[in-house]
Each structure stands twice: as C-alpha cells, then as structure tokens.
Design a protein around this motif. Structure first.
Motif, PDB file in Angstrom:
ATOM      1  N   THR A  16       0.883  -1.040  -0.058  1.00 60.22           N
ATOM      2  CA  THR A  16       0.160   0.134   0.114  1.00 60.22           C
ATOM      3  C   THR A  16       0.628   1.143  -0.054  1.00 60.22           C
ATOM      4  O   THR A  16       0.511   2.318  -0.469  1.00 60.22           O
ATOM      5  CB  THR A  16      -1.015   0.045   1.186  1.00 60.22           C
ATOM      6  OG1 THR A  16      -0.342  -0.146   2.414  1.00 60.22           O
ATOM      7  CG2 THR A  16      -1.991  -0.984   0.954  1.00 60.22           C
ATOM      8  N   THR A  17       1.983   1.285   0.601  1.00 66.08           N
ATOM      9  CA  THR A  17       2.939   2.358   0.594  1.00 66.08           C
ATOM     10  C   THR A  17       3.602   2.682  -0.630  1.00 66.08           C
ATOM     11  O   THR A  17       3.559   3.715  -1.441  1.00 66.08           O
ATOM     12  CB  THR A  17       4.120   2.121   1.634  1.00 66.08           C
ATOM     13  OG1 THR A  17       3.473   2.112   3.051  1.00 66.08           O
ATOM     14  CG2 THR A  17       5.057   3.402   1.546  1.00 66.08           C
ATOM     15  N   LEU A  30       8.267  14.879  -3.961  1.00 67.17           N
ATOM     16  CA  LEU A  30       8.509  14.550  -2.306  1.00 67.17           C
ATOM     17  C   LEU A  30       9.624  15.181  -2.120  1.00 67.17           C
ATOM     18  O   LEU A  30       9.831  16.061  -0.999  1.00 67.17           O
ATOM     19  CB  LEU A  30       8.055  13.215  -1.845  1.00 67.17           C
ATOM     20  CG  LEU A  30       6.531  12.794  -1.886  1.00 67.17           C
ATOM     21  CD1 LEU A  30       6.544  11.311  -1.535  1.00 67.17           C
ATOM     22  CD2 LEU A  30       5.636  13.645  -0.824  1.00 67.17           C
ATOM     23  N   HIS A  31      10.594  14.700  -2.871  1.00 63.39           N
ATOM     24  CA  HIS A  31      12.099  15.272  -2.294  1.00 63.39           C
ATOM     25  C   HIS A  31      12.132  16.542  -2.318  1.00 63.39           C
ATOM     26  O   HIS A  31      12.599  17.528  -1.681  1.00 63.39           O
ATOM     27  CB  HIS A  31      13.197  14.633  -3.213  1.00 63.39           C
ATOM     28  CG  HIS A  31      14.343  15.002  -2.916  1.00 63.39           C
ATOM     29  ND1 HIS A  31      14.820  16.015  -3.920  1.00 63.39           N
ATOM     30  CD2 HIS A  31      15.439  14.678  -2.078  1.00 63.39           C
ATOM     31  CE1 HIS A  31      16.168  16.170  -3.641  1.00 63.39           C
ATOM     32  NE2 HIS A  31      16.425  15.571  -2.460  1.00 63.39           N
ATOM     33  N   LEU A  66      -0.814  13.493   1.288  1.00 62.48           N
ATOM     34  CA  LEU A  66       0.742  13.821   1.485  1.00 62.48           C
ATOM     35  C   LEU A  66       0.762  15.314   1.453  1.00 62.48           C
ATOM     36  O   LEU A  66       1.881  15.958   1.903  1.00 62.48           O
ATOM     37  CB  LEU A  66       1.437  12.911   0.614  1.00 62.48           C
ATOM     38  CG  LEU A  66       1.410  11.217   0.738  1.00 62.48           C
ATOM     39  CD1 LEU A  66       1.977  10.436  -0.153  1.00 62.48           C
ATOM     40  CD2 LEU A  66       1.487  10.964   2.149  1.00 62.48           C
ATOM     41  N   LEU A  67       0.111  15.888   0.539  1.00 65.09           N
ATOM     42  CA  LEU A  67       0.285  17.436   0.105  1.00 65.09           C
ATOM     43  C   LEU A  67      -1.062  17.959   0.120  1.00 65.09           C
ATOM     44  O   LEU A  67      -2.148  17.494   0.212  1.00 65.09           O
ATOM     45  CB  LEU A  67       0.816  17.616  -1.261  1.00 65.09           C
ATOM     46  CG  LEU A  67       2.144  17.068  -1.708  1.00 65.09           C
ATOM     47  CD1 LEU A  67       2.229  17.526  -3.185  1.00 65.09           C
ATOM     48  CD2 LEU A  67       3.256  17.987  -0.951  1.00 65.09           C
ATOM     49  N   GLU A  68      -0.943  19.349   0.816  1.00 64.34           N
ATOM     50  CA  GLU A  68      -2.314  20.026   0.684  1.00 64.34           C
ATOM     51  C   GLU A  68      -2.145  21.112  -0.272  1.00 64.34           C
ATOM     52  O   GLU A  68      -1.086  22.027  -0.383  1.00 64.34           O
ATOM     53  CB  GLU A  68      -2.406  20.603   2.227  1.00 64.34           C
ATOM     54  CG  GLU A  68      -3.416  21.670   2.180  1.00 64.34           C
ATOM     55  CD  GLU A  68      -3.417  22.397   3.715  1.00 64.34           C
ATOM     56  OE1 GLU A  68      -4.226  23.401   3.939  1.00 64.34           O
ATOM     57  OE2 GLU A  68      -2.741  21.935   4.587  1.00 64.34           O
ATOM     58  N   SER A  89       5.839  13.161   7.296  1.00 61.60           N
ATOM     59  CA  SER A  89       6.253  11.579   7.956  1.00 61.60           C
ATOM     60  C   SER A  89       6.995  10.743   7.105  1.00 61.60           C
ATOM     61  O   SER A  89       7.721  10.005   7.503  1.00 61.60           O
ATOM     62  CB  SER A  89       5.297  10.885   8.580  1.00 61.60           C
ATOM     63  OG  SER A  89       4.282  10.285   7.645  1.00 61.60           O
ATOM     64  N   LEU A  90       6.868  11.221   5.884  1.00 61.12           N
ATOM     65  CA  LEU A  90       7.890  10.241   4.706  1.00 61.12           C
ATOM     66  C   LEU A  90       9.217  10.633   4.817  1.00 61.12           C
ATOM     67  O   LEU A  90      10.105   9.802   3.954  1.00 61.12           O
ATOM     68  CB  LEU A  90       7.189  10.367   3.682  1.00 61.12           C
ATOM     69  CG  LEU A  90       5.927   9.460   3.333  1.00 61.12           C
ATOM     70  CD1 LEU A  90       5.241   9.736   1.905  1.00 61.12           C
ATOM     71  CD2 LEU A  90       6.635   8.010   3.072  1.00 61.12           C
ATOM     72  N   ARG A  91       9.613  11.712   5.371  1.00 62.82           N
ATOM     73  CA  ARG A  91      11.031  12.176   5.169  1.00 62.82           C
ATOM     74  C   ARG A  91      11.936  11.063   5.383  1.00 62.82           C
ATOM     75  O   ARG A  91      13.081  11.105   4.814  1.00 62.82           O
ATOM     76  CB  ARG A  91      11.228  13.457   6.131  1.00 62.82           C
ATOM     77  CG  ARG A  91      12.733  14.027   5.623  1.00 62.82           C
ATOM     78  CD  ARG A  91      12.676  15.400   6.219  1.00 62.82           C
ATOM     79  NE  ARG A  91      13.809  16.127   5.542  1.00 62.82           N
ATOM     80  CZ  ARG A  91      15.430  15.993   5.957  1.00 62.82           C
ATOM     81  NH1 ARG A  91      15.390  15.187   6.975  1.00 62.82           N
ATOM     82  NH2 ARG A  91      16.117  16.652   5.553  1.00 62.82           N
TER      83      ARG A  91
END
Length: 172
Positions: A16-17, A30-31, A66-68, A89-91
């Motif tokens: 799922t991730t 994300l990076h 994950l983003l707003e 929290s994914l950092r």
C-alpha cells in the motif's frame, strides 16, 4: 495503480505504501517538497516534468493526503502544494533511500549528501528501533510476522517455517 497489487497484498503495508509513493515522479516531487518547493512552476522547472504529468502527480499526492493544495494568490487564483503531517512523516523514508543510493557510490561521486544543519558535518542515516536504538538492517535479528489485523492468508505467510531464509538459502 491498484492493478499492480496482487489481491493477497492489499493488506500489506509495503504494497500500500508503494501504491502511494512508489513511482519515480512522486518520489522526486516529495524530495523537492522536503527541500521547500511548493509551487507548480518550481516543481516543473526543477524536475523538467511535463505539465500534464505534474498536474496528475500533484493531484494524486493531494488525494492521498501527502500534500495540501492552498491558494497563495488571487486574480488569477494560484495554488501552492504544502506537505501535510502525513507527507512530512515520509522524510525518513526519502532520507533512507538517498542514503542507500549514496552508500553505493564513492564519496567523490555523490551529488547530494545529508549534513547536520548546525555543524555542516556529513551524517550517515540508519534505521533503528526506537526503543533499543539497534539498527534494523539485520534480517536475521528482525523479521516480519503477522500483525493483529492479519488475514488468514497473511498469517499463513508468516507461520514459522513457511518463510524463506533471510539470506535466500532456504529454511533451516
């Protein structure tokens, strides 16, 4: 993306991730977000990604929580994309992936390194158990097992003796 997941993997946290962040552009977006990018044109310029691909990926990251998406300008309305708590929290995952990549390169071949913001000293990220501080990269000492919500199929997978040996040599 759901079609890539086998039916028996729907309850697996790794599957799922990967469904949410296991795609090239998503990881790079994300990076960039962790580096402080928030605006569509910043992402596009830095990554060289097509408008349609960027729009689709940002829309999915917002849908996944994950983003707003927030307006930062009116007339015309423009939006920025800010990491949510879930996204932030994914950092450690992104840091661990980058560290894994750097560990396979000679120091002079690394284009990006992680440093302590105060000292400027390079740091070596590792994944550790929060309770003991022990590194989790030893697949003999730390193994997966069925959790409380595991289905019968997941429980069968993690029944003693049904897993391959961590080194791939077969069960002992």
């Amino acid at each position: 993306m759901t079609s890539r997941i086998r039916a028996e993997d729907l309850e697996c946290p790794l599957s799922t991730t990967a469904q949410h962040v296991g795609e090239w552009w998503t990881l790079l977006l994300l990076h960039d977000a962790f580096d402080g990018y928030t605006r569509f044109d910043q992402f596009q310029e830095n990554l060289g990604i097509s408008t349609s691909m960027l729009t689709a990926r940002l829309k999915q990251l917002v849908a996944d929580g994950l983003l707003e998406r927030r307006p930062y300008q009116t007339n015309p309305t423009r939006h920025e994309y800010v990491l949510t708590e879930l996204g932030r929290s994914l950092r450690p995952v992104i840091v661990a992936l980058a560290a894994w990549g750097n560990a396979r390169l000679a120091p002079e071949q690394r284009s990006m390194i992680l440093v302590d913001a105060d000292s400027g000293e390079e740091v070596e990220p590792v994944v550790v158990d929060a309770r003991t501080g022990r590194r989790l990269d030893d697949s003999h000492s730390y193994v997966f097992t069925a959790g409380p919500a595991a289905s019968p199929a997941m429980r069968a997978r993690y029944t003693a003796g049904t897993q391959p040996a961590p080194d791939g040599a077969g069960a002992s």
